[in-house]
Motif scaffolding. Structure first.
Motif, mmCIF file in Angstrom:
data_model
loop_
_atom_site.group_PDB
_atom_site.id
_atom_site.type_symbol
_atom_site.label_atom_id
_atom_site.label_comp_id
_atom_site.label_asym_id
_atom_site.label_seq_id
_atom_site.Cartn_x
_atom_site.Cartn_y
_atom_site.Cartn_z
ATOM 1 N N SER A 1 0.854 -1.190 0.000
ATOM 2 C CA SER A 1 0.000 0.000 0.000
ATOM 3 C C SER A 1 0.888 1.238 0.000
ATOM 4 O O SER A 1 2.044 1.180 0.435
ATOM 5 N N ASN B 1 -0.312 10.298 -1.411
ATOM 6 C CA ASN B 1 -0.249 8.924 -1.907
ATOM 7 C C ASN B 1 -0.123 8.893 -3.430
ATOM 8 O O ASN B 1 0.509 7.998 -4.001
ATOM 9 N N LYS B 2 -0.726 9.876 -4.071
ATOM 10 C CA LYS B 2 -0.645 9.948 -5.530
ATOM 11 C C LYS B 2 0.798 10.172 -5.977
ATOM 12 O O LYS B 2 1.259 9.574 -6.959
ATOM 13 N N ASP C 1 -2.273 0.442 -9.038
ATOM 14 C CA ASP C 1 -3.717 0.657 -9.107
ATOM 15 C C ASP C 1 -4.003 2.158 -9.024
ATOM 16 O O ASP C 1 -3.645 2.812 -8.041
ATOM 17 N N THR C 2 -4.648 2.713 -10.027
ATOM 18 C CA THR C 2 -4.870 4.157 -10.069
ATOM 19 C C THR C 2 -5.941 4.622 -9.090
ATOM 20 O O THR C 2 -6.075 5.819 -8.836
ATOM 21 N N ASP C 3 -6.719 3.690 -8.519
ATOM 22 C CA ASP C 3 -7.742 4.058 -7.530
ATOM 23 C C ASP C 3 -7.201 3.900 -6.103
ATOM 24 O O ASP C 3 -7.204 4.839 -5.306
ATOM 25 N N THR C 4 -6.737 2.675 -5.766
ATOM 26 C CA THR C 4 -6.226 2.427 -4.409
ATOM 27 C C THR C 4 -4.772 2.865 -4.258
ATOM 28 O O THR C 4 -4.282 3.009 -3.141
ATOM 29 N N LEU C 5 -4.088 3.050 -5.419
ATOM 30 C CA LEU C 5 -2.668 3.423 -5.456
ATOM 31 C C LEU C 5 -1.762 2.337 -4.874
ATOM 32 O O LEU C 5 -0.617 2.589 -4.524
ATOM 33 N N GLU C 6 -2.304 1.107 -4.770
ATOM 34 C CA GLU C 6 -1.474 -0.016 -4.327
ATOM 35 C C GLU C 6 -0.523 -0.427 -5.443
ATOM 36 O O GLU C 6 -0.823 -0.295 -6.629
#
Length: 418
Positions: free
Chosen positions: A56, A72-73, A117-122
């Motif tokens: 994460s 996070n981005k 992952d562009t949503d969760t940024l995992e």
């Protein structure tokens, strides 16, 4: 293959061939943040085959030294940038097709897949088959902690740190001048005086936190026209082979590091203060100024950090609560405190913290003895059940519970293959 999530691993363990193969040299030239991200990922893929490992952004941020205001981005962007830079590191090989006789050329990267992952940024990664040997079923390895590595800011210190960790239980490594230049990728234009100023001075101050009694010696060869510098010899107190990764803890590591710096007989007072500044991430001369300004509250923590809001019963703000340390960890902290105490350097607050550590050590000793007794009782019950089972069956199968499901705790890790 589904992504595999597990607790963050803080110990990096890689095959020694990583240190010798020139195809990995570009990793040592990566910008600091990209290098930190790579080594954090390297710690997670150890002994995981080519499973897809997921991290994460919060885990990455916590472990690689990001400032709290970084989004996070931005972390996800830096991770993707890291993988982009790693594309330059490839294994190239040629094969001959047995049927056609044609020559085929194959190129493979360290990670055959990276996903952000562009949503969760995992972030998820998968090691390529040709590079599995770097992280799995290791026979000869180099081991170090990610927190020690990210605190080093010189590329030369980082590279030398990893190289010397291969010999951590030996306590000595010598490099000829040419080999040292090649290993650390030092520009050919650097004269010995430049190496002293730009490489060795910084390495000595930064690595003294990680190697006890760290010392750099120049080896000269007598010649017709005087002495000629032939090699550099690096020495330190060898680490124990039976030190186990599972008991790694940042507060214990920091306690040792400060002690290593302050007790190093091969550093001048000025070098010790500068080494402390580098270790804590301070502007150079901060520790010296604080020392001159007044009373130090703790041997192990600068007043600048000591004055943070207290979180636990300890005076030191970086120590965890009593319930978060294991028995062996209490012992590790107490050993260092007592060594400092024998030299008369413990402050009053340090002495009060030591009393709390000894109290925790005594309590966990009782708890450990109780757990061992319960484990023995469970083993006896299992052996009794086995005998009853064998008595009621004609089977010739013998069940051995010497390696039963009873949970046991070993304090040591056999590293005879290191």
């Amino acid at each position: 293959m589904p992504a595999k999530k597990r607790p963050i691993q803080k110990i990096i363990k890689i095959d020694n061939r990583f240190n010798d193969d020139p195809i990995f040299e570009p990793i040592d030239s990566l910008p600091e943040i990209n290098s930190n991200i790579f080594w954090l990922i390297a710690a997670q893929v150890k002994d995981q085959g080519n499973n897809l490992i997921t991290l994460s952004p919060e885990q990455i941020k916590r472990e690689v030294g990001y400032n709290s205001h970084i989004s996070n981005k931005q972390i996800a962007k830096n991770v993707d940038d890291t993988f982009s830079k790693l594309l330059t590191i490839q294994l190239s090989k040629e094969d001959i097709d047995k049927k056609t006789g044609h020559i085929t050329k194959t190129r493979e990267n360290i990670f055959q897949k990276s996903i952000v992952d562009t949503d969760t940024l995992e972030t998820s990664v998968e090691v390529s088959n040709s590079f599995l040997y770097l992280f799995n079923h290791l026979e000869h390895w180099t081991r170090f902690s990610i927190t020690q590595y990210v605190r080093l800011h010189s590329n030369y210190s980082r590279k030398l740190f990893r190289l010397l960790k291969q010999w951590r239980t030996t306590g000595k490594k010598e490099y000829t001048i040419d080999e040292f230049r090649k290993r650390l990728q030092i520009p050919k234009s650097y004269r010995p005086t430049d190496i002293d100023r730009r490489v060795l001075t910084i390495c000595k101050e930064e690595l003294s936190a990680n190697f006890q009694n760290f010392k750099i010696t120049k080896n000269y060869r007598k010649g017709v026209r005087g002495r000629k510098l032939e090699s550099y010899i690096f020495t330190w107190v060898p680490e124990q082979k039976n030190q186990q990764d599972i008991y790694y803890d940042s507060s214990i590591e920091d306690t040792n590091s400060v002690y290593y710096i302050k007790s190093n007989p091969f550093l001048t007072e000025k070098e010790k203060f500068r080494a402390l500044d580098r270790f804590f991430g301070f502007t150079l001369d901060t520790s010296l100024k604080e020392y001159k300004d007044g009373h130090m509250r703790s041997y192990f923590l600068p007043n600048k950090l000591h004055n943070r809001k207290k979180r636990t019963v300890f005076h030191r703000s970086d120590l965890k609560s009593l319930s978060q340390y294991k028995h062996v960890q209490f012992g590790q902290l107490i050993d260092v405190y007592k060594q400092v105490g024998e030299k008369g350097f413990l402050t009053q607050e340090d002495k009060e913290d030591l009393a709390l550590l000894e109290m925790g050590f005594a309590k966990t000793e009782k708890d450990r003895e109780k757990d061992q007794e319960e484990a023995k009782e469970r083993l006896k019950r299992l052996e009794s059940q086995t005998k009853d089972l064998q008595a009621t069956t004609d089977s010739n199968v013998t069940l051995d519970f010497s390696q039963s499901g009873v949970e046991t705790m070993s304090f040591f890790d056999d590293e005879s293959n290191e």
